[in-house]
Enzyme design. Sequence first.
Site, short mmCIF file in Angstrom:
data_model
loop_
_atom_site.label_atom_id
_atom_site.label_comp_id
_atom_site.label_asym_id
_atom_site.label_seq_id
_atom_site.Cartn_x
_atom_site.Cartn_y
_atom_site.Cartn_z
N MET A 23 0.83 -1.21 0.00
CA MET A 23 0.00 0.00 0.00
C MET A 23 0.87 1.26 0.00
O MET A 23 0.56 2.23 -0.69
CB MET A 23 -0.95 0.00 1.21
CG MET A 23 -2.17 -0.87 1.03
SD MET A 23 -3.19 -0.40 -0.39
CE MET A 23 -3.87 1.14 0.17
N THR A 107 -5.66 -2.92 9.00
CA THR A 107 -6.77 -3.72 9.53
C THR A 107 -6.24 -4.68 10.59
O THR A 107 -5.03 -4.80 10.78
CB THR A 107 -7.46 -4.50 8.39
OG1 THR A 107 -6.48 -5.31 7.74
CG2 THR A 107 -8.10 -3.56 7.38
N ASN A 131 -11.72 0.22 4.74
CA ASN A 131 -11.73 0.23 3.28
C ASN A 131 -11.96 1.65 2.78
O ASN A 131 -12.84 2.34 3.29
CB ASN A 131 -12.85 -0.69 2.79
CG ASN A 131 -12.67 -1.06 1.34
OD1 ASN A 131 -12.69 -0.20 0.48
ND2 ASN A 131 -12.48 -2.34 1.08
N HIS A 163 -9.14 -12.76 -0.49
CA HIS A 163 -7.96 -11.89 -0.60
C HIS A 163 -6.74 -12.68 -1.03
O HIS A 163 -6.71 -13.90 -0.91
CB HIS A 163 -7.66 -11.21 0.75
CG HIS A 163 -8.53 -10.02 1.03
ND1 HIS A 163 -9.74 -10.14 1.65
CD2 HIS A 163 -8.36 -8.71 0.75
CE1 HIS A 163 -10.29 -8.94 1.76
NE2 HIS A 163 -9.48 -8.05 1.22
N LYS A 167 -2.16 -11.85 2.69
CA LYS A 167 -2.91 -11.13 3.74
C LYS A 167 -2.77 -11.86 5.07
O LYS A 167 -2.88 -13.09 5.13
CB LYS A 167 -4.39 -11.01 3.36
CG LYS A 167 -5.19 -10.17 4.34
CD LYS A 167 -6.51 -9.70 3.76
CE LYS A 167 -7.32 -8.92 4.77
NZ LYS A 167 -6.64 -7.67 5.21
P1 NAD Z 1 2.60 -5.02 3.46
O1 NAD Z 1 3.00 -6.17 4.31
O2 NAD Z 1 2.92 -5.07 2.00
O3 NAD Z 1 3.27 -3.67 4.02
C1 NAD Z 1 3.36 -3.36 5.37
C2 NAD Z 1 4.63 -2.53 5.58
O4 NAD Z 1 4.65 -2.11 6.94
C3 NAD Z 1 5.93 -3.33 5.34
O5 NAD Z 1 6.81 -2.57 4.53
C4 NAD Z 1 6.51 -3.53 6.75
O6 NAD Z 1 7.95 -3.53 6.75
C5 NAD Z 1 5.95 -2.32 7.46
N1 NAD Z 1 5.84 -2.53 8.90
C6 NAD Z 1 5.39 -3.63 9.56
N2 NAD Z 1 5.43 -3.43 10.89
C7 NAD Z 1 5.91 -2.18 11.08
C8 NAD Z 1 6.19 -1.41 12.23
N3 NAD Z 1 6.00 -1.91 13.45
N4 NAD Z 1 6.65 -0.15 12.05
C9 NAD Z 1 6.85 0.36 10.81
N5 NAD Z 1 6.62 -0.34 9.69
C10 NAD Z 1 6.16 -1.59 9.82
O7 NAD Z 1 1.05 -4.81 3.71
P2 NAD Z 1 -0.01 -3.99 2.80
O8 NAD Z 1 -0.64 -4.90 1.80
O9 NAD Z 1 0.62 -2.72 2.34
O10 NAD Z 1 -1.13 -3.68 3.89
C11 NAD Z 1 -0.85 -2.92 5.04
C12 NAD Z 1 -2.12 -2.81 5.89
O11 NAD Z 1 -3.11 -2.07 5.18
C13 NAD Z 1 -2.76 -4.17 6.22
O12 NAD Z 1 -3.28 -4.10 7.54
C14 NAD Z 1 -3.90 -4.27 5.21
O13 NAD Z 1 -4.95 -5.09 5.65
C15 NAD Z 1 -4.31 -2.81 5.15
N6 NAD Z 1 -5.06 -2.44 3.94
C16 NAD Z 1 -6.08 -1.57 4.11
C17 NAD Z 1 -6.81 -1.12 3.02
C18 NAD Z 1 -7.92 -0.14 3.23
O14 NAD Z 1 -8.59 0.25 2.25
N7 NAD Z 1 -8.14 0.30 4.47
C19 NAD Z 1 -6.48 -1.60 1.74
C20 NAD Z 1 -5.41 -2.47 1.60
C21 NAD Z 1 -4.69 -2.88 2.71
#
Ligand code: NAD
Length: 275
Positions: A23, A107, A131, A163, A167
Site C-alpha cells: 500500500m 486492519t 476500506n 484476498h 494477507k
Molecule cells: P505489506 O505487508 O505489503 O506492508 C506493510 C509494511 O509495513 C511493510 O513494509 C513492513 O515492513 C511495514 N511494517 C510492519 N510493521 C511495522 C512497524 N512496526 N513499524 C513500521 N513499519 C512496519 O502490507 P499492505 O498490503 O501494504 O497492507 C498494510 C495494511 O493495510 C494491512 O493491515 C492491510 O490489511 C491494510 N489495507 C487496508 C486497506 C484499506 O482500504 N483500508 C487496503 C489495503 C490494505
Amino acid sequence: MSPAPGEVGPRTAIAVNGAAGRMGRTIAALARERSDLVVVGGIDRTPLSDAEADAAGYPRIVATADAASVLRSADVVLYFSSPAGLAALLDLPEAPLAGKALVVGTTGLGKDELGRVAAAEEHMAVLQAANFSVGVNLLLKLAEEAARALPPERYDVEIVETHHRRKSDAPSGTALALGRAVAAGRGTTLEDVRRDGRSGQTGQRPAGEIAFHALRGGGVAGEHSVLFIGERERIELGHAAADRSLFAEGALEAARWIAGKAPGRYSMVQVLGLE
Ligand code: NAD
C-alpha cells in the site's frame, strides 16, 4: 481563503508509515500524479536506501525511531503498516504527531490499538477506515438497509471475502465492517452474533447469526459478498476491487480532506459525501 473553482489550493504534505509495503508504494505512486499533494517521506520497520526510497516514490524512508524527522514537515500521516507499529508511532518521544492529522488504513487492530486510536482523537483529527473505496462504503450502507428490511428469522446472513495469499488477518477488516453494518441494521452488536467459519458437528444454524468465511489465494485485491439467504430467495450484495490503487486513491482523498480539521473522529462516509 478557499481556492477558486479549478484552482489547486496549497498542497497537503503527507508522510506514510508502512512506506515500503504494497500500500505504501501504491500510495506514493498515485500521490506523485497529483498536484494537490506532496509526499514528504516514509517510515518503515525496514528503512530503505535513498535510491530504493526514490524508486518507491519517496524522498526518503526512515525507521520508526527516526520518524520525527519525516513527520515534522507532514500535515497528514497515512498509517498502512502492522497493528503493533501503531503504538510505537503514537508513543514517539516529543509527540511529533501533535497538530497533524492521522489516516489509519491498517486492519486487524486489537482492543489496545483501537483504544489508542480513540485516545489520539482527543487531540488530533483521525480517520480510520477498513476500506477506502467508494463502492465498499456504499455497500456498508446498502448492507445495513437490507438487514433492516430482511428479518433474521427468515434471512440468514453469511459474509464471504477473498484476498491474496499474503494477507495476514482474517476475516478482513472490510468483512467485519460489513458484519457490523448488518448487526446495526438488525439492532444488535456483531460481538453478540458473530461466527467465524464452520467445521465438524456444528448443529443447526441459529437465527440471527452473522457468519464469516475467508478465502485466501493468488493476488486477489479484495472481494466481499454479503448474502441474505431465505427459504426461497437469496439476496447478494457484493464488491470486487480490481487492484489496490482503488484503496490508495481513497486514502489520498481522505488525506486531502482531513488536513487542517479539528481534533476528533472522521469517517470515509464524510469524505465521500455518502451521509
Ligand atoms: P505489506 O505487508 O505489503 O506492508 C506493510 C509494511 O509495513 C511493510 O513494509 C513492513 O515492513 C511495514 N511494517 C510492519 N510493521 C511495522 C512497524 N512496526 N513499524 C513500521 N513499519 C512496519 O502490507 P499492505 O498490503 O501494504 O497492507 C498494510 C495494511 O493495510 C494491512 O493491515 C492491510 O490489511 C491494510 N489495507 C487496508 C486497506 C484499506 O482500504 N483500508 C487496503 C489495503 C490494505
